[in-house]
Write a protein that holds these residues in place. Structure first.
Motif, PDB file in Angstrom:
ATOM      1  N   GLU A  85       0.810  -1.216   0.000  1.00  0.00           N
ATOM      2  CA  GLU A  85       0.000   0.000   0.000  1.00  0.00           C
ATOM      3  C   GLU A  85       0.848   1.272   0.000  1.00  0.00           C
ATOM      4  N   ASP A  87       1.195   3.497   2.267  1.00  0.00           N
ATOM      5  CA  ASP A  87       0.280   4.540   2.716  1.00  0.00           C
ATOM      6  C   ASP A  87       0.409   4.613   4.241  1.00  0.00           C
ATOM      7  N   CYS A  90      -2.010   2.795   6.303  1.00  0.00           N
ATOM      8  CA  CYS A  90      -2.025   1.328   6.212  1.00  0.00           C
ATOM      9  C   CYS A  90      -0.823   0.769   6.946  1.00  0.00           C
ATOM     10  N   CYS A 103      -5.489  -2.602   5.296  1.00  0.00           N
ATOM     11  CA  CYS A 103      -6.001  -2.154   3.991  1.00  0.00           C
ATOM     12  C   CYS A 103      -6.068  -3.291   2.975  1.00  0.00           C
ATOM     13  N   CYS A 104      -4.945  -3.985   2.749  1.00  0.00           N
ATOM     14  CA  CYS A 104      -4.917  -5.033   1.721  1.00  0.00           C
ATOM     15  C   CYS A 104      -5.029  -6.441   2.294  1.00  0.00           C
TER      16      CYS A 104
END
Length: 141
Positions: A85, A87, A90, A103-104
């Motif tokens: 990500e 990010d 995240c 997130c993922c």
């Protein structure tokens, strides 16, 4: 003629060893996480979790934060930003020795190199070096 063959065989053997050692010495994984200078120390006496095997302790630093874990033999330090990500929202959350990106949903093994257990990330967590001297850990990159 035998002297030239002997010289060529030694030269080729030398080149094979040089090639093997030049690739074997590269221990730094080129992570997707941006480089941020990391250079700090921690006294394990002040952080009881670091004396417990399999209990990650979180610190400020690195790109998105750093998790340090004792695997019973050595210590690992990881940037907790998900490399899939990238990010700052995240950040890896730990459930014991498994780190999961909210997130993922990629799961990482925190006890042994931050490698992917499952999920879409193609790379492990970014690692930082940990040197131990007495009760002090030195975390650097």
């Amino acid at each position: 003629m035998n002297g030239i063959k002997h010289l060529l065989s030694r030269l080729s053997l030398f080149l094979v060893f040089m090639l093997a050692f030049s690739t074997a010495c590269k221990d730094d994984f080129n992570s997707s996480i941006p480089y941020v200078n990391v250079n700090f120390s921690i006294n394990t006496v002040n952080h009881n979790g670091l004396n417990t095997v399999g209990f990650p302790v979180f610190f400020n630093g690195g790109y998105g934060g750093i998790a340090i874990i004792n695997n019973g033999v050595s210590f690992y330090a990881y940037d907790i930003t998900c490399p899939y990500e990238i990010d700052l929202n995240c950040r890896i959350e730990a459930d014991g020795v498994i780190g999961t990106c909210p997130c993922c949903k990629t799961q990482y093994n925190l006890l042994d190199g931050g490698y992917v257990i499952s999920g879409p990330s193609p790379e492990p967590l970014k690692q930082y070096r940990v040197n131990v001297s007495g009760s002090r850990l030195y975390i650097t990159n």
